[in-house]
Design a protein around this motif. Structure first.
Motif, PDB file in Angstrom:
ATOM      1  N   THR A  59      38.515  34.871  36.470  1.00 15.36           N
ATOM      2  CA  THR A  59      38.654  36.295  36.764  1.00 15.36           C
ATOM      3  C   THR A  59      40.011  36.571  37.373  1.00 15.36           C
ATOM      4  O   THR A  59      40.489  35.798  38.202  1.00 15.36           O
ATOM      5  CB  THR A  59      37.548  36.727  37.758  1.00 15.36           C
TER       6      THR A  59
ATOM      7  N   VAL B 189      33.071  30.169  44.092  1.00 16.18           N
ATOM      8  CA  VAL B 189      34.333  30.858  44.393  1.00 16.18           C
ATOM      9  C   VAL B 189      34.800  30.420  45.778  1.00 16.18           C
ATOM     10  O   VAL B 189      34.032  30.488  46.739  1.00 16.18           O
ATOM     11  CB  VAL B 189      34.155  32.387  44.334  1.00 16.18           C
TER      12      VAL B 189
ATOM     13  N   ALA C  40      39.072  41.295  44.413  1.00 15.48           N
ATOM     14  CA  ALA C  40      38.698  39.920  44.747  1.00 15.48           C
ATOM     15  C   ALA C  40      37.701  39.852  45.896  1.00 15.48           C
ATOM     16  O   ALA C  40      36.886  38.925  45.968  1.00 15.48           O
ATOM     17  CB  ALA C  40      39.949  39.118  45.097  1.00 15.48           C
TER      18      ALA C  40
ATOM     19  N   GLY D 287      33.617  35.718  38.640  1.00 11.95           N
ATOM     20  CA  GLY D 287      34.477  34.926  39.503  1.00 11.95           C
ATOM     21  C   GLY D 287      34.776  33.550  38.960  1.00 11.95           C
ATOM     22  O   GLY D 287      35.529  32.788  39.573  1.00 11.95           O
TER      23      GLY D 287
ATOM     24  N   PHE E 151      40.733  33.744  40.013  1.00 11.29           N
ATOM     25  CA  PHE E 151      39.805  32.636  40.240  1.00 11.29           C
ATOM     26  C   PHE E 151      39.609  31.908  38.920  1.00 11.29           C
ATOM     27  O   PHE E 151      39.404  32.541  37.878  1.00 11.29           O
ATOM     28  CB  PHE E 151      38.446  33.139  40.730  1.00 11.29           C
TER      29      PHE E 151
ATOM     30  N   TYR F 279      33.960  39.107  45.413  1.00 11.28           N
ATOM     31  CA  TYR F 279      33.461  37.775  45.076  1.00 11.28           C
ATOM     32  C   TYR F 279      33.224  36.901  46.303  1.00 11.28           C
ATOM     33  O   TYR F 279      32.872  35.730  46.172  1.00 11.28           O
ATOM     34  CB  TYR F 279      34.420  37.098  44.101  1.00 11.28           C
TER      35      TYR F 279
END
Length: 411
Positions: A281, A297, A288, A278, A320, A291
Motif C-alpha cells: 500500500t 504492518v 497511513a 497495508g 507498506f 493501518y
C-alpha cells in the motif's frame, strides 16, 4: 602551433587552480553496496528494467481505496479517546464490510447499485477489537469504538437508494430488538440501535458516497451515541469536501505508485499487486495512520504516537510492503533525523546494535506486545527512510543492508 599554445595555456590554468583556495564542504562518497551483508534479500528494484508494475483492472479498487484513505477520518478524529487503531482495508466493488450489517444480505444491494469501491477504518479506546455475532459485541474494557466506512457509487441517486436498502434490510434482520433513531442535524441518516447495547449503526448518503459508522460508548446511551454520530458526520463530510469524485473509467486509469516509493521498499517475495489492507500500500501520512494496529504492518496501534513520529521526520508519503515500511521525507536532513532521533513507529525496549558498515542506521529491540518483530532497524538514504524488522538481529541487519542497497539502486 595554435593547438600547442592552447595546450600550454590549459596546463597553466590547471596548475594555477591547484594552488588556489576552494570553498565548500566535502561530502563522503557513498559506500560500495557490494560490501554489505544482505543475505539472500533482493537489492534490485522490481522495475529495474523500466517496467513499472501495472495492476490488473480488477485490482484497481485497491488503488482507489489508497487514494480515498487520506480523506477518511479515523476513530481518534471522532473522539480523541479512541487513539488505538485496529486495522483498515479497501473494499472492492460489490462487496461490503460486516460493520454495515450482514454482508451476505447486503452485497447483492451493493452489486445492484454498482458500488465502485470503498474504504474501512476502525479504532477504539483500548487495544482490542469489536466482534460481530449478528449484532456487534466488545470487551467491557473497550469503552469507545468506531468503524468508519466510505463507499462510492456512480451517482447520488444510486448512493441514496443503496443506503436506504442497506438500512431496511439490516433493521428488518433485527426486528423486535433494534429501534430506529434520529441523528441531530442529519435528517437523511438511517440509523438504529438496541436499547440494551452500547452500539449504534448509521448510514448517510452524501452525493455519490454512502458514509457509514458503527459506534459504541461505555454503556447503552442513545443520546451519547447520536451525538457521537453527528460529530462523525460533521468531520467526514468536511474531509471529503476537496476530493474529486471518480467515474468508473477514471478508477481504472488511476496511477499506482507514481513516485516509486513502493518500488523502493524491500519486498523479499517481489509481490507487485496493490493491496489496500497495508500489505502492499502507498498513501499519505494521514492515510497511513489508518493501518495502525493492522496485522503485519510495522506500526504501533497508538495513532497519536505514529502521527508525532511522522511529523518529526517531515513525512510526505508512506508505503507498506509485506512487513517493510518506506517513508519519503521532505529532505535528506529529515530522513537522517529519523535515524539519529530514533523515530521508531512503535515502542522499544532497548537499543540494539546497528548494522555493521552501514551508514545512517539504528536498531532497537521492541516490546513484543506492540505487534512488531523482536528487532527493528531504521535506515536513511537521501530523503528516504526504510523500516525493516526481524525476529533475529542478524535478519534485521541483513534486511536493513538490503534496504539501503535497494534505495541506492532505484532511480
Amino acid at each position: 602551433m595554435r593547438i600547442r599554445r592552447l595546450a600550454v595555456a590549459l596546463v597553466a590554468v590547471v596548475l594555477a587552480g591547484c594552488g588556489s583556495d576552494l570553498t565548500g564542504t566535502a561530502l563522503p562518497a557513498e559506500i560500495d553496496i557490494r560490501t554489505l551483508d544482505v543475505g539472500s534479500f533482493p537489492t534490485e528494484p522490481v522495475n529495474a528494467h523500466d517496467d513499472d508494475p501495472v495492476p490488473d483492472f480488477y485490482e484497481m479498487y485497491n488503488v482507489a481505496g489508497m487514494r480515498i484513505a487520506s480523506h477518511v477520518i479515523d476513530a481518534a478524529a471522532i473522539d480523541p479517546r479512541m487513539k488505538y487503531g485496529t486495522g483498515a482495508r479497501a473494499i472492492s466493488d460489490g462487496t461490503i464490510a460486516w460493520e454495515f450489517g450482514d454482508d451476505r444480505a447486503l452485497e447483492p444491494i451493493a452489486e445492484k447499485h454498482k458500488m465502485l469501491y470503498g474504504f474501512l477504518s476502525t479504532g477504539a479506546s483500548s487495544d482490542s477489537t469489536v466482534s460481530s455475532m449478528s449484532w456487534p459485541s466488545k470487551e467491557p474494557t473497550n469503552k469507545f469504538t468506531a468503524a468508519t466506512v466510505v463507499l462510492q457509487f456512480p451517482d447520488a441517486a444510486a448512493a441514496s437508494a443503496a443506503a436506504q436498502e442497506f438500512h431496511d434490510v439490516d433493521l428488518a434482520a433485527m426486528e423486535g430488538r433494534n429501534q430506529p433513531v434520529s441523528i441531530p442535524g442529519y435528517p437523511g441518516a438511517r440509523s438504529h440501535w438496541r436499547p440494551d447495547s452500547p452500539f449504534l449503526r448509521t448510514l448517510l448518503p452524501h452525493g455519490p458516497y454512502v458514509l457509514g459508522f458503527l459506534l459504541s460508548v461505555d454503556k447503552p446511551d442513545q443520546n451519547a451515541l447520536t451525538a457521537l454520530a453527528a460529530t462523525a458526520y460533521d468531520k467526514q463530510i468536511k474531509a471529503l469536501a476537496d476530493v474529486p469524485v471518480l467515474t468508473d473509467e477514471e478508477i481504472y486509469g488511476l496511477p499506482f505508485d507514481p513516485d516509486h516509493l513502493l518500488v523502493r521498499a524491500l519486498n523479499p517475495d517481489q509481490f507487485t499487486f496493490p493491496d489496500g489492507d497495508g500489505s502492499h500500500t502507498v498513501t499519505s501520512p494521514a492515510g497511513a495512520l489508518h493501518y495502525a494496529g493492522a496485522p503485519g504492518v510495522p506500526l504501533s496501534p497508538e495513532r497519536d504516537r505514529i502521527a508525532e513520529q511522522f511529523t518529526a521526520m517531515k513525512a510526505e508519503q508512506v508505503a507498506f510492503s509485506h512487513g517493510t515500511m518506506t517513508i519519503r521525507t521532505a529532505d535528506p536532513a529529515s530522513a537522517q533525523r529519523a535515524v539519529t532521533d530514533k523515530l521508531f513507529p512503535h515502542h522499544h525496549k532497548a537499543d540494539a546494535a546497528a548494522p555493521p558498515n552501514l551508514p545512517h542506521a539504528a536498531c532497537t529491540e521492541n516490546r513484543t506486545f506492540d505487534g512488531a518483530k523482536r528487532f527493528t532497524c531504521l535506515v536513511a538514504y537521501k530523503e528516504y527512510v526504510g523500516v525493516v524488522g526481524g525476529s533475529q538481529l542478524l535478519d534485521a541487519h541483513q534486511r536493513a543492508a538490503a534496504q539501503y542497497a535497494l534505495f541506492a539502486n532505484t532511480r
